[in-house]
Design a protein around this motif. Sequence first.
Motif, mmCIF file in Angstrom:
data_model
loop_
_atom_site.group_PDB
_atom_site.id
_atom_site.type_symbol
_atom_site.label_atom_id
_atom_site.label_comp_id
_atom_site.label_asym_id
_atom_site.label_seq_id
_atom_site.Cartn_x
_atom_site.Cartn_y
_atom_site.Cartn_z
ATOM 1 N N GLU A 33 57.293 50.088 -9.401
ATOM 2 C CA GLU A 33 57.374 50.097 -7.938
ATOM 3 C C GLU A 33 56.134 49.477 -7.310
ATOM 4 O O GLU A 33 56.235 48.692 -6.359
ATOM 5 N N ASP A 35 56.192 46.094 -5.062
ATOM 6 C CA ASP A 35 55.645 46.054 -3.696
ATOM 7 C C ASP A 35 54.616 44.940 -3.551
ATOM 8 O O ASP A 35 54.639 44.187 -2.575
ATOM 9 N N ARG A 86 62.017 47.017 -6.822
ATOM 10 C CA ARG A 86 61.644 47.673 -8.072
ATOM 11 C C ARG A 86 62.722 47.498 -9.134
ATOM 12 O O ARG A 86 62.436 47.304 -10.315
#
Length: 79
Positions: free
Chosen positions: A23, A27, A33
Motif C-alpha cells: 500500500e 501510494d 495497491r
Amino acid sequence: MALRQILADNLRRARVAAGLSQEELADAAGVDRTYVSALERCKYAASLDVMERLATALSVNPASLLADVGDVSAHVGRT
C-alpha cells in the motif's frame, strides 16, 4: 526465467528492502495497491511508465527491476 517473473521478484525484493508495504509503495507510485500485488504475483505486465514510477518510489534504477538477480551491473548507479 521469464521477464515478468524477474520483475515480480525484483519489485518485491526492492519493496521489502525499502521497508514499504504494498500500500505504501502504491501510494508513492500513484497506483492501486491491488496492482502492486498483481505485479508481484505475475498477474499483470507493467508499462514502462509504471515501472519508472515504481522505481522512483523505491529509489532504484528502473533497469534494476528487470535485471536478472545475477546481473550485478544493473544494480550499480542507483538513482
